[in-house]
Structure formats: C-alpha cells, structure tokens
Design an enzyme around this catalytic site. Structure first.
Site, short mmCIF file in Angstrom:
data_model
loop_
_atom_site.label_atom_id
_atom_site.label_comp_id
_atom_site.label_asym_id
_atom_site.label_seq_id
_atom_site.Cartn_x
_atom_site.Cartn_y
_atom_site.Cartn_z
N LYS A 112 -17.52 -4.93 -19.68
CA LYS A 112 -16.06 -5.20 -20.16
C LYS A 112 -16.18 -5.55 -21.80
O LYS A 112 -15.47 -5.12 -22.55
CB LYS A 112 -15.19 -6.09 -19.63
CG LYS A 112 -13.88 -6.07 -19.91
CD LYS A 112 -13.01 -5.66 -19.30
CE LYS A 112 -11.42 -5.34 -19.90
NZ LYS A 112 -11.10 -3.97 -19.77
N GLU A 164 -9.13 9.80 -24.80
CA GLU A 164 -9.26 8.65 -23.85
C GLU A 164 -9.10 9.25 -22.22
O GLU A 164 -9.74 8.44 -21.54
CB GLU A 164 -7.72 7.88 -24.18
CG GLU A 164 -7.53 6.83 -23.27
CD GLU A 164 -8.53 5.51 -23.09
OE1 GLU A 164 -9.44 5.75 -23.76
OE2 GLU A 164 -8.33 4.71 -22.08
N HIS A 216 -13.93 27.21 -30.21
CA HIS A 216 -15.08 27.21 -30.99
C HIS A 216 -16.10 26.52 -30.20
O HIS A 216 -17.41 25.91 -30.69
CB HIS A 216 -15.04 26.02 -32.21
CG HIS A 216 -13.90 26.74 -33.24
ND1 HIS A 216 -14.09 27.75 -34.11
CD2 HIS A 216 -12.80 26.19 -33.40
CE1 HIS A 216 -13.15 28.00 -34.57
NE2 HIS A 216 -12.15 27.18 -34.37
N ARG A 244 -18.60 -9.35 -18.23
CA ARG A 244 -19.82 -8.92 -19.42
C ARG A 244 -20.82 -8.33 -18.73
O ARG A 244 -21.60 -8.14 -19.67
CB ARG A 244 -19.93 -10.48 -19.97
CG ARG A 244 -18.73 -11.30 -20.76
CD ARG A 244 -19.57 -12.81 -21.15
NE ARG A 244 -19.93 -12.42 -22.33
CZ ARG A 244 -19.45 -12.61 -23.71
NH1 ARG A 244 -18.46 -13.07 -23.63
NH2 ARG A 244 -20.19 -12.81 -24.55
N ASN A 296 -27.82 -14.29 -23.95
CA ASN A 296 -27.01 -13.14 -24.30
C ASN A 296 -27.58 -12.43 -25.64
O ASN A 296 -27.45 -13.29 -26.53
CB ASN A 296 -25.63 -13.48 -24.22
CG ASN A 296 -24.63 -12.58 -24.93
OD1 ASN A 296 -24.93 -11.46 -24.59
ND2 ASN A 296 -23.45 -12.84 -25.49
N GLY A 297 -27.63 -11.24 -25.47
CA GLY A 297 -28.13 -10.62 -26.77
C GLY A 297 -29.70 -10.11 -26.83
O GLY A 297 -30.34 -10.23 -25.85
N TRP A 348 -26.23 -8.09 -17.94
CA TRP A 348 -25.99 -6.55 -18.21
C TRP A 348 -27.59 -6.33 -18.88
O TRP A 348 -27.72 -6.89 -19.81
CB TRP A 348 -25.00 -6.42 -19.22
CG TRP A 348 -24.71 -4.62 -19.55
CD1 TRP A 348 -24.04 -4.00 -18.58
CD2 TRP A 348 -25.30 -4.08 -20.60
NE1 TRP A 348 -24.08 -2.92 -19.20
CE2 TRP A 348 -24.60 -2.71 -20.23
CE3 TRP A 348 -25.98 -4.18 -21.67
CZ2 TRP A 348 -25.07 -1.71 -21.29
CZ3 TRP A 348 -26.43 -3.30 -22.43
CH2 TRP A 348 -25.69 -1.97 -22.21
N GLU A 405 -15.79 7.11 -17.04
CA GLU A 405 -16.12 5.72 -16.96
C GLU A 405 -16.17 5.35 -15.30
O GLU A 405 -17.15 4.73 -14.93
CB GLU A 405 -15.18 4.74 -17.48
CG GLU A 405 -15.49 4.79 -19.06
CD GLU A 405 -14.28 3.61 -19.71
OE1 GLU A 405 -14.85 2.72 -20.22
OE2 GLU A 405 -13.20 3.96 -19.38
N LYS A 410 -11.66 8.08 -19.62
CA LYS A 410 -11.42 7.30 -18.27
C LYS A 410 -12.06 7.62 -17.05
O LYS A 410 -12.61 7.05 -16.37
CB LYS A 410 -10.12 7.16 -18.31
CG LYS A 410 -8.92 6.24 -18.29
CD LYS A 410 -9.10 4.94 -18.74
CE LYS A 410 -10.30 4.36 -19.22
NZ LYS A 410 -9.94 3.38 -20.51
N CYS A 435 -23.87 -9.75 -21.24
CA CYS A 435 -24.16 -11.14 -20.24
C CYS A 435 -23.12 -12.34 -20.70
O CYS A 435 -22.69 -12.44 -21.78
CB CYS A 435 -25.63 -11.51 -20.75
SG CYS A 435 -27.17 -10.19 -20.68
C1 G6P Z 1 -16.67 -1.63 -23.53
C2 G6P Z 1 -15.42 -1.61 -22.46
C3 G6P Z 1 -14.46 -0.49 -23.07
C4 G6P Z 1 -13.90 -0.82 -24.06
C5 G6P Z 1 -15.09 -0.99 -25.31
C6 G6P Z 1 -14.56 -1.93 -26.53
O1 G6P Z 1 -17.19 -0.41 -23.69
O2 G6P Z 1 -16.00 -0.80 -21.05
O3 G6P Z 1 -13.39 -0.29 -21.96
O4 G6P Z 1 -13.14 0.14 -24.82
O5 G6P Z 1 -16.07 -1.89 -24.68
O6 G6P Z 1 -14.04 -3.13 -26.21
P1 G6P Z 1 -13.29 -3.99 -26.99
O7 G6P Z 1 -13.12 -5.22 -26.43
O8 G6P Z 1 -13.96 -4.19 -28.50
O9 G6P Z 1 -11.84 -3.34 -26.93
#
Ligand code: G6P
Length: 607
Positions: A602, A479, A502, A27, A98-99, A74, A486, A483, A2
């Site tokens: 984010k 990764e 396995h 956020r 927030n939190g 959020w 997400e 991606k 948030c």
């Molecule tokens: C969220 C974002 C990801 C990111 C992760 C860690 O889940 O959507 O894209 O990799 O947080 O974030 P940071 O800012 O600690 O790299």
C-alpha cells in the site's frame, strides 16, 4: 517499505507488537517476525508469507519478553523466505529495517573478513553485524550507534535491540519516516502513527538524519551532526479504532461502496452551502503571480494529478505540468521562480514523491500536499496541506482515496480559477452545485455492481484488456487498466482513444476486450469514431457511457453500460466507479487475494 515496530513495555510485548504489525501490514506482507529479550538472550519468531503465519507460530511457540521489535516485510534484497525475514540478529543485536542500505555489499565484505558470519541475503543484516562488531570492541551502545551511522549509505529507518540493554532501543531515520510514541512508563517505535494508534497518541517524529536512544522514561535524539536536539511532541489525529470489513467480503469492496459517503465528507470540508461556493484554507501564494503549477505523484495518485491538469488548464486557465515522482526527482528539472508544486499521495509517505517534494522545496517552490493520512511526512513538510477525508484505506488497490482526491482537486480547481479571475461567482455557484450532487450520483452509479459482476465473468479469461478514453476520460482509462492489473493480474493498458490507431489497434483482431469510456461530452463523437474502428475490426467493445450517450449508441454492436448523466466536472469521478467494480469482480472470479495482491504494498517507501 516494510513496517517496523518496537516496544519498551512494562509487561510481555509480543502480543502488542503483533497487533501493531497488523496495522502496518499495508506496507508489505512477504514475511513477518518479532524479536524480544527473553531471559537475557535475543529470541525471535519469524515466518514467511502473511502475518497470519507468524500469529499461528506464536500460538504454538509464544515469545515472552517486555522489550521487543517487529517487522512486516516487502522484499527488496533476497526472496521472501524465512531466513530473509526480519528481525535479523547476531548473538548481541537484533534489527528491523525499512528501506535500503546501499553500501551493504561493502559492509558485508568488510565484516565477513573480520570473522562475522552472515545468514541471509539481506542488506539489513549488515546493520546488526556492524553494531555487534562495534559493541564487541567495547563501545557503549550509543557510541556504537553514532559510529555505525557514519557508515550507512541509502534511505532507511531502523530499530535495533541490544541483548545486554533491555532498557534501550536504538532507532534511526534517513529518508524513511519513523515515529516515536510516548506512553506511561513505556515507549514505542513505529514506521508511522497508524501502527502506534492504539498504544499512544503522543508522537515525536524523527527528522531527516536523526537517530535516537529510546528508553521507557524518555528519548534522547541526536541530529546528523551528533548534537542532542529536541523534536516537538505532537498529538496524532490517527484513530486507534480497528477498521472492519462490515458486511463486505473484502476491504476493497467495502471501500468502493463507501465512496458516496466519503466523497460527501470530503466535499463538506471545502463547500460553503450558504455562499454556494468552494472555500479552501488561505493559500500561501497569489495564484495570479504563479507561473506554473507542477503536480507530482505516483501510481493511482498520479492519475488524479493527470486529471487535475485537464481541469486546472481548462477551467482555471493555469499552466500545469504533471510528472511521475520517480522520474521527476532524478531529472532535477528547472522550476520557475514563484512556482507552486502539488504533491498528491494517499499515504503521504511514498518515498519518490516525498523526495520530489524536497527537491521542489530546494528549488524555492511553494509546496502544497494532498494526502489522506494526517500527520504523514508530506502533510508535515508542506506549506499547505489539503486533506482527503476518505478514512483509512486498507485495500492495497486504491479506490476511495482516488475519488476523494479528485473531489478535492475539483474544489482546488474552482478555488484557483476564481482567484485567478477566470470564474465569476455565478459560474462558481453552478460548478459548486454540480459537485455537491456527486455523492448522490455516485450512490446511483454503484447500482451497476451486478452488471459489472456479470461483465467480470466475461473479462476474467482475457489475457489483455485495453481501456480507451479521451480528454478527462483518458486518466480514468489508465486508472482502469492499473486497477485491473493490480488485482486480477491481467495485462491491461490505458490509452488515449485517439492514439489507438498508432499501435494498440493491431491487437484488436485477437479479440482483446476494449473498454471505452465515453461520457456524452464534447469529445463523445470522436470517441465513438474510435469505437467504430474497434467494431469494424471485429473487436469486443464494451462502452461505459451515460444515459444521453446510450441513447445515441442505440443499435450499436458494442456492449453498453450506462452511468447517470453528469456535468463534465463530475463525470470522470462517476466513471471511475464501474471500472473499480469490474476489476474487483474479475479478481474475485479468479480467486485472487483482492486486498493484498501479490508483490504489491500500500505504501511504497523504497525507491
Ligand atoms: C502503491 C499503491 C498504490 C498507490 C501508490 C502511490 O503502489 O499500491 O495504490 O497509488 O503506491 O501511493 P500514495 O500513497 O503516494 O498515493
């Protein structure tokens, strides 16, 4: 998570609050709202969904008032509907938060018994009601705040607006960052300096456990014991420039294509062209005496940590452990005397990573952080902060932050390997030369965009996708899967190629696309064996390899895509680009909101 914002202004503030919320939307974007004091009463506008909905509402129903608070949510407690949107308010107090207030159920029961009526499903509303309850007993605003702070459990930051105190905003920080901006006869509150960037560069950060009374003329800060304290004013480096999409359809597309440039910018900070070597700032430890490096991160940043482990072990001959922040912090592991702990985070604010940092600090580790956002909590709390110079990353799915992290981690590996006596100056020069070719090779690799767009049409209808890789390609496989998950909402798994037999091989008969990341390195033959196992079972194999690998794979039934040939230190970074492009085009093909995918944010500032 948030985003929270507050402004004590000289003129109507809702426009500036909305603008600041746009910067904080990374956020969370489940709902948004603003409250002001309008003709002596608390007045609010709230809307579920993205910030655009609130902006539309404000056009038809403007919100006057020169003091106000705003929020982009959020969702944690309660679905993302209007009644759960912040600010939460009583007749006297409005709050953005927030939190999580962990003991909210207890507070709610207690305050309900005292006659207070709750309207939402949130934990936040208990803050507004508790403050109101205390004010109703005749307590002064600051005394009420001091009393309320004794009652809250959890990790949070909040900002409260009080109806009969248009001169004041009350703010608190416990666990989540909070910045106070100082202006000319105006004051500002923000979850971070990014939100406040166009308003002021003068920032005071609250420290853990602090709360403050903010007025237009200044701030009174109290620590967790209630003593008035001074906190240093800093000039933030965060730019107030609005980040546009250029000619691109989405931020993610723009950020993918920016990579050659920002990798070059980042390397520029660590590469000395005269001496052909990597130079880092002075290290606060002697690597020859460090028993272990512990790397901690979350999400995409965790995968860059995992790749760094391969490099640091192989090139630096160092002992390295990597862990996910949310697991590490609650395990409370033993950490060796004299150890170094490295925290990787784009935002520098991810709560689990930040708390893991604090734990490692309590265990006497030397703290190194690698962040993209200057001034972030992890930047400030580290003994050494290394930076990526990716610029603001707006797309929620991380792209350029990841590859610039890898560029810095490659530099760190070389520097530590040299200091550890495992790399001669000639070897250093060879590796450094390889690294500085990276931006040009990355630009060449982005030439795969059209091919990835075509491949994406084939992948878009899939229900599951497997990514396989060995060695340094294994973190890239993970990764790639992340991606795709997400932004395309397709189930995907990244596996170590050798592990396929396995379990995941059982899926092959169903025609699951299998994306094999196979640079022509020492593990190529082994990865190709796994590829043959996929093909033998009628699997749809898609291979990402380099020019040399493509030559060896001639005649194969797999669909082969070719990345430029590069040295092992550079190759994983290059192989990341086509997997980003493919995930992007799959999401576009499915009509998804690429930059703000559902349920994500984010920066994750809740546990
Ligand atoms: C969220 C974002 C990801 C990111 C992760 C860690 O889940 O959507 O894209 O990799 O947080 O974030 P940071 O800012 O600690 O790299």
């Amino acid at each position: 998570m948030c985003g929270i914002i507050g402004i004590l202004g000289k003129r109507p503030v809702s426009g500036a609050i909305l603008d600041a919320l746009r910067r904080l939307e990374y956020r969370g974007y489940d709902s948004a709202g603003i409250a002001t004091i309008n003709r002596g009463e608390i007045d609010r506008r709230r809307a579920s969904g993205k910030l655009g909905n609130l902006a539309e509402l404000l056009k038809t129903d403007p919100l006057p008032g020169d003091v106000g608070i705003g929020h982009t949510r959020w969702a944690t407690h309660g679905p993302p509907v209007e009644k759960n949107a912040h600010p939460h308010a009583t007749e006297r107090v409005a709050v953005v938060h927030n939190g999580i207030i962990e003991n909210y159920a207890e507070l709610r029961a207690e305050l309900s018994k005292a006659g207070r009526v709750f309207e939402s499903d949130t934990d936040t509303e208990s803050i507004a009601h508790l403050l109101t309850h205390l004010l109703d007993q005749g307590l002064d605003a600051e005394v009420a705040m001091a009393e309320a702070m004794k009652r809250f459990d959890g990790a949070f930051a909040f900002c409260a607006l009080i109806k009969d105190r248009p001169d004041l905003l009350l703010v608190a920080r416990r666990g989540s960052a909070l910045a106070i901006g100082l202006g000319e006869g105006e004051s500002y509150i923000g979850s971070d300096a990014v939100g406040l960037a166009p308003l002021t560069r003068r920032i005071v950060y609250l420290e853990e456990g602090d709360w403050a009374a903010v007025r237009r003329e200044g701030v009174t800060i109290r620590d967790r014991k209630g003593a008035v304290v001074e906190r240093r004013e800093t000039l933030t480096e965060v730019s107030g420039d609005v980040v546009g999409k250029g000619n691109h359809r989405h931020y993610m597309e723009k950020e993918i294509h920016e990579q050659p440039e920002v990798i070059g910018d980042t390397l520029g900070y660590y590469y000395n062209p005269v001496r052909r070597r990597i130079v880092l700032p002075p290290l606060p430890f002697d690597i020859t005496k460090v028993p272990r490096i512990t790397i901690i991160a979350a999400g995409t940043s965790f995968y860059s940590g995992l790749l760094a482990k391969y490099w640091l072990e192989r090139i630096g001959r160092l002992s390295v452990e990597v862990d996910i922040a949310s697991e590490f912090r609650y395990r409370q592991p033993e950490m060796p005397v004299g150890g170094v702990a490295l925290f990787i985070s784009q935002s520098g604010e991810t709560l689990d990573t930040l708390e893991a940092l604090r734990y490692a600090k309590s265990q006497g580790q030397t703290i190194v952080s690698l962040v993209n956002v200057p001034d972030s909590s992890m930047a400030r709390e580290a003994d050494l902060c290394l930076r990526t110079y990716a610029g603001p990353e707006i797309g929620v799915a991380s792209t350029k932050a990841f590859t610039t992290q890898l560029a810095v981690l490659a530099c760190l590996t070389l520097h530590l390997a040299r200091e550890h006596g495992k790399l001669s100056s000639e070897q250093m020069a060879i590796y450094a030369d390889q690294l500085i070719r990276l931006p040009a090779l990355a630009a060449e690799t982005l030439g795969l965009a059209d091919a990835m767009q075509a491949l994406a049409q084939e992948i878009a209808p899939a229900r599951d996708v497997l990514y396989l890789g060995r060695g340094a390609s294994y973190p890239i496989a993970m990764e790639g899967a992340l991606k795709l998950k997400e932004i395309s909402y397709i189930h995907a798994e990244g596996y170590a190629a050798g592990e396929m037999k396995h379990g995941p091989i059982a899926l092959i008969a169903d025609g699951v696309p299998v994306i094999v990341i196979a640079p022509s390195d020492e593990l190529f033959a082994k990865t190709v064996s796994n590829l043959q196992e996929v093909l033998a079972r009628g699997g749809r194999a898609i291979v990402l390899t380099d020019t040399e690998g493509a030559e060896k794979l001639k005649g194969t039934k797999a669909h082969v895509f070719t990345v430029p040939k590069a040295e092992p230190l550079v190759a994983p970074i290059l192989f990341t680009l086509p997997i980003q492009l493919m995930a992007y085009y799959v999401a576009v093909a499915k009509g998804n909101d690429v930059d703000q995918p559902r349920n994500l944010a984010k920066s994750v500032t809740v546990e």
